[in-house]
Design an enzyme around this catalytic site. Structure first.
Site, PDB file in Angstrom:
ATOM      1  N   CYS A  42       0.769  -1.126   0.005  1.00 40.77           N
ATOM      2  CA  CYS A  42      -0.152   0.029  -0.074  1.00 40.77           C
ATOM      3  C   CYS A  42       0.779   1.292   0.037  1.00 40.77           C
ATOM      4  O   CYS A  42       2.090   1.379   0.482  1.00 40.77           O
ATOM      5  CB  CYS A  42      -0.900  -0.071   1.327  1.00 40.77           C
ATOM      6  SG  CYS A  42      -1.990   1.362   1.299  1.00 40.77           S
ATOM      7  N   ASP A  44       0.667   3.834   1.568  1.00 45.52           N
ATOM      8  CA  ASP A  44       0.426   4.495   3.182  1.00 45.52           C
ATOM      9  C   ASP A  44       1.803   4.659   3.569  1.00 45.52           C
ATOM     10  O   ASP A  44       2.484   3.831   3.783  1.00 45.52           O
ATOM     11  CB  ASP A  44      -0.256   3.356   4.109  1.00 45.52           C
ATOM     12  CG  ASP A  44      -0.793   4.091   5.297  1.00 45.52           C
ATOM     13  OD1 ASP A  44       0.215   4.451   6.099  1.00 45.52           O
ATOM     14  OD2 ASP A  44      -1.896   4.240   5.671  1.00 45.52           O
ATOM     15  N   ARG A  46       2.846   5.163   6.404  1.00 49.87           N
ATOM     16  CA  ARG A  46       3.366   4.299   7.638  1.00 49.87           C
ATOM     17  C   ARG A  46       4.075   2.892   7.574  1.00 49.87           C
ATOM     18  O   ARG A  46       4.393   2.172   8.482  1.00 49.87           O
ATOM     19  CB  ARG A  46       2.292   4.367   8.593  1.00 49.87           C
ATOM     20  CG  ARG A  46       1.641   5.823   8.801  1.00 49.87           C
ATOM     21  CD  ARG A  46       0.243   5.720   9.717  1.00 49.87           C
ATOM     22  NE  ARG A  46      -0.759   5.033   8.684  1.00 49.87           N
ATOM     23  CZ  ARG A  46      -2.056   4.712   9.191  1.00 49.87           C
ATOM     24  NH1 ARG A  46      -2.430   4.853  10.414  1.00 49.87           N
ATOM     25  NH2 ARG A  46      -2.894   4.305   8.148  1.00 49.87           N
ATOM     26  N   HIS A  98      -2.044  -4.024   5.243  1.00 46.72           N
ATOM     27  CA  HIS A  98      -2.085  -3.507   6.544  1.00 46.72           C
ATOM     28  C   HIS A  98      -3.404  -3.156   7.167  1.00 46.72           C
ATOM     29  O   HIS A  98      -4.075  -2.437   6.441  1.00 46.72           O
ATOM     30  CB  HIS A  98      -0.999  -2.284   6.548  1.00 46.72           C
ATOM     31  CG  HIS A  98      -1.520  -0.973   5.978  1.00 46.72           C
ATOM     32  ND1 HIS A  98      -2.145  -0.035   6.745  1.00 46.72           N
ATOM     33  CD2 HIS A  98      -1.620  -0.425   4.626  1.00 46.72           C
ATOM     34  CE1 HIS A  98      -2.463   1.053   5.821  1.00 46.72           C
ATOM     35  NE2 HIS A  98      -2.401   0.622   4.844  1.00 46.72           N
ATOM     36  N   CYS A 101      -6.242   0.185   6.897  1.00 48.74           N
ATOM     37  CA  CYS A 101      -5.860   0.572   5.546  1.00 48.74           C
ATOM     38  C   CYS A 101      -6.996   1.687   5.161  1.00 48.74           C
ATOM     39  O   CYS A 101      -8.270   1.272   5.158  1.00 48.74           O
ATOM     40  CB  CYS A 101      -5.746  -0.428   4.682  1.00 48.74           C
ATOM     41  SG  CYS A 101      -5.566  -0.016   2.834  1.00 48.74           S
TER      42      CYS A 101
END
Length: 221
Positions: A42, A44, A46, A98, A101
């Site tokens: 992803c 993302d 993080r 994750h 999400c």
């Protein structure tokens, strides 16, 4: 938040730290890339790919998009898989989702998301295919987490459907496709233990793109 100018200061410190440990680090890095892993994750911020795996630059070939999707009409991800399999000869392909999400959560909401609609439809399709299981989960957070897992499994299956992966595995016994989930709350990677050979054997009834008869026996070995 780190200021824009600080990024360059941190880059110089990172370079100095690497050279202090290995004076030839960047010479080796520039020579070539021979990663064993393709990581599809992803976007993302993080979830940094090689860091959560404890690996160094050069160890992981990385593709990231919203909600770690593998659509066969997405030339970007298809090109990445092609290059990783045919030219880098990666041994493992990992789809890593994750928990928490944002893309998966957006897909769970029955509302118009504008330009995101066609992208999120793939996740909504996963929900549709597993609606009975998901709707039986009364806890919303657990249902959300389960959809994250099911989405990873479906995207891993999409990779197994590709001709490049099927042909390479039949010839070389690699790459193996894996499904993982990263838990933001603990930092732990969770292996969903997808049965790559069983999925390959099953999908080849319809998606056999090897052009030659499968080498598997009836037990999938």
């Amino acid at each position: 938040m780190v200021g824009y100018e600080q990024i360059f200061e941190r880059n110089r410190k990172w370079v100095a730290d690497k050279l202090a440990k290995d004076a030839d680090f960047f010479e080796k890095l520039a020579a070539d890339q021979t990663p064993d892993y393709l990581y599809i994750g992803c976007s993302d911020s993080r979830v940094p790919a090689n860091e959560i795996m404890g690996l160094e630059p050069g160890d992981v070939f990385v593709h990231r998009n919203v909600a770690n999707l593998v659509n066969n009409t997405d030339l970007n991800v298809m090109a990445v898989i092609n290059f990783a399999v045919k030219h880098l000869h990666v041994k493992h392909i990992i789809v890593c989702g994750h928990y928490n999400c944002g893309g998966v959560k957006a897909a769970m909401q029955p509302k118009d998301m504008g330009i995101l609609n066609p992208w999120l439809r793939s996740i909504r399709d996963v929900y549709r295919m597993h609606a009975a299981e998901l709707d039986a989960i009364t806890d919303e957070q657990k249902r959300y987490n389960r959809l994250v897992e099911l989405n990873v499994i479906e995207q891993a299956t999409n990779i197994i459907k590709t001709a490049n992966v099927q042909k390479s595995f039949q010839k070389n016994n690699y790459p193996i496709v894996h499904g993982w989930v990263f838990d933001l709350h603990s930092g732990i990677l969770i292996d969903l233990d997808i049965n790559f050979k069983a999925i390959l054997k099953d999908i080849q009834k319809i998606y056999d793109l090897t052009g030659i008869e499968s080498e598997y026996n009836e037990d999938g070995e």
